[in-house]
Design a protein around this motif. Sequence first.
Motif, short mmCIF file in Angstrom:
data_model
loop_
_atom_site.label_atom_id
_atom_site.label_comp_id
_atom_site.label_asym_id
_atom_site.label_seq_id
_atom_site.Cartn_x
_atom_site.Cartn_y
_atom_site.Cartn_z
N ARG A 55 0.84 -1.20 0.00
CA ARG A 55 0.00 0.00 0.00
C ARG A 55 0.88 1.25 0.00
O ARG A 55 0.78 2.10 -0.88
CB ARG A 55 -0.90 -0.03 1.26
CG ARG A 55 -1.78 1.17 1.47
CD ARG A 55 -2.46 1.11 2.85
NE ARG A 55 -1.49 1.27 3.93
CZ ARG A 55 -0.98 2.44 4.33
NH1 ARG A 55 -1.35 3.56 3.74
NH2 ARG A 55 -0.08 2.50 5.29
N GLN A 78 1.71 3.61 -3.36
CA GLN A 78 1.23 5.01 -3.32
C GLN A 78 2.40 5.97 -3.53
O GLN A 78 2.28 6.99 -4.21
CB GLN A 78 0.57 5.31 -1.97
CG GLN A 78 -0.77 4.63 -1.79
CD GLN A 78 -1.37 4.86 -0.40
OE1 GLN A 78 -0.76 5.49 0.46
NE2 GLN A 78 -2.55 4.31 -0.18
N ARG A 80 -4.25 5.69 -4.66
CA ARG A 80 -3.90 6.97 -4.05
C ARG A 80 -2.52 7.41 -4.50
O ARG A 80 -1.64 6.58 -4.73
CB ARG A 80 -3.83 6.81 -2.53
CG ARG A 80 -5.15 6.78 -1.85
CD ARG A 80 -4.95 7.26 -0.41
NE ARG A 80 -6.05 6.87 0.45
CZ ARG A 80 -7.25 7.41 0.39
NH1 ARG A 80 -7.54 8.32 -0.52
NH2 ARG A 80 -8.19 7.02 1.22
N SER A 138 -1.55 13.96 -2.18
CA SER A 138 -2.48 15.08 -2.37
C SER A 138 -1.82 16.28 -3.06
O SER A 138 -2.45 16.99 -3.84
CB SER A 138 -2.99 15.53 -0.98
OG SER A 138 -1.89 15.74 -0.10
N ASN A 146 10.18 13.51 5.37
CA ASN A 146 9.41 12.28 5.52
C ASN A 146 10.24 11.05 5.15
O ASN A 146 10.09 9.97 5.73
CB ASN A 146 8.16 12.41 4.63
CG ASN A 146 7.45 11.10 4.39
OD1 ASN A 146 7.69 10.44 3.38
ND2 ASN A 146 6.59 10.71 5.30
N SER A 189 -4.98 9.05 12.03
CA SER A 189 -4.11 8.31 11.10
C SER A 189 -4.25 6.81 11.38
O SER A 189 -3.58 6.26 12.26
CB SER A 189 -2.66 8.77 11.30
OG SER A 189 -1.77 7.86 10.72
N ASN A 208 -3.27 4.12 9.92
CA ASN A 208 -2.18 3.16 9.66
C ASN A 208 -0.96 3.33 10.56
O ASN A 208 -0.09 2.46 10.60
CB ASN A 208 -1.72 3.30 8.20
CG ASN A 208 -2.84 3.02 7.22
OD1 ASN A 208 -3.37 1.91 7.18
ND2 ASN A 208 -3.23 4.02 6.45
N LYS A 216 7.42 3.14 9.64
CA LYS A 216 7.51 4.55 10.01
C LYS A 216 8.28 4.66 11.32
O LYS A 216 8.06 3.86 12.24
CB LYS A 216 6.10 5.11 10.25
CG LYS A 216 5.35 5.45 8.98
CD LYS A 216 3.88 5.69 9.26
CE LYS A 216 3.53 7.15 9.34
NZ LYS A 216 2.06 7.36 9.12
N ASN A 262 3.13 11.26 11.87
CA ASN A 262 2.84 12.34 10.90
C ASN A 262 3.05 13.71 11.54
O ASN A 262 3.66 14.60 10.94
CB ASN A 262 1.39 12.23 10.41
CG ASN A 262 1.10 10.93 9.67
OD1 ASN A 262 1.98 10.10 9.48
ND2 ASN A 262 -0.15 10.75 9.25
#
Length: 311
Positions: free
Chosen positions: A35, A39, A105, A108, A134, A204, A206, A216, A220
């Motif tokens: 995923r 993305q 996805r 954005s 990130n 969030s 996930n 991660k 975020n």
Amino acid sequence: PSASGQSSFDRVIAGDGRIEPRDEMPDDYRKSLIRQISQHAHSEIIGMQPEGNWITRAPSLHRKAILMAKVQDEAGHGLYLYSAAETLGASREDMMQALLAGKARYSSIFNYPTPTWADIGAIGWLVDGAAICNQVPLCRASYGPYARAMIRICKEESFHQRQGFEILLTLSRGTPAQHELAQEAVNRWYAPSLMMFGPPDADSPNSAKSMAWKIKRFSNDELRQRFVDMLVPQAQALGLTLPDPDLRWNAERGHYDFGELDWSEFKAVLAGQGQCNVQRVEHRRRAHTEGAWVREAAMAHAAKKAARQQQ
Ligand code: ACO
């Protein structure tokens, strides 16, 4: 996985080791990586469009050569990432089809338009800056092929960020009209670039699992804060203002406080209602159709080569 597979997975994760393609891994871990990595790959591929828009109109040959190289780097990043997803058993054809069908996805941020040359500077400084914030921690992600892909990607992203900063610096120190152009582009891209880090931690779904699996390393909101702290002195060096009246140093926290983002805008963009969602997917579809002859030629060439080797 088998009981022994699960326990060896748990041991590797606890010891901060790397999971490799042939290792046993929980289904959810595999799915979540496919995923995120797919993305991420789609973001790189769609991300070529807002900047590609300025290749024919870059203000000098020098700027044009840099921009072409940068957009090509993004294609390369997309291809590494599709390959990393393939090591998990995802099929490239399925990933492509999901993107072309408008079901996949991608970030954005690439649904915003680039009306002026200064937007190319703002994308480099803010969008690639956010991408580095990130992605540097993703160089330590627990899945080996993803982490290794990130190392090279981050090196290239740092160059992208500097070229964006330099475009803005040149404009900012130029004529009043050029300065204004740079400021307006920063006004447009600032909040959307903060949204690249994803929804607030409380929304969030996930994050908890991804952090437990060490995909991660930071949440975020932690990364968003790190980004804002990094931007403030850079904006000062540029002589530009960040468009947030609530932005101020908080000595107690040792961080900048910043205003609430408009999460309804984020949700609308994710739901396909951003300014350029329709245009981006249509353009990708057209490029895919128009590029069919290249794929066919490459397949025919590979088949001929293989046949020659068998003789
Ligand atoms: N744009 C589009 N979708 C987003 C964004 C965003 N900025 N932020 C979050 N989402 C989506 C998530 O993909 C997730 O959707 P899904 O559950 O349908 O898959 C949903 O919103 C909820 O978000 P989270 O639970 O916070 O998702 P996650 O833990 O995956 O965190 C993040 C999101 C931070 C983007 C993470 O996936 C990540 O680090 N990805 C790798 C980096 C990346 O993709 N960068 C792309 C832009 S940078 C560039 O291409 C230059």
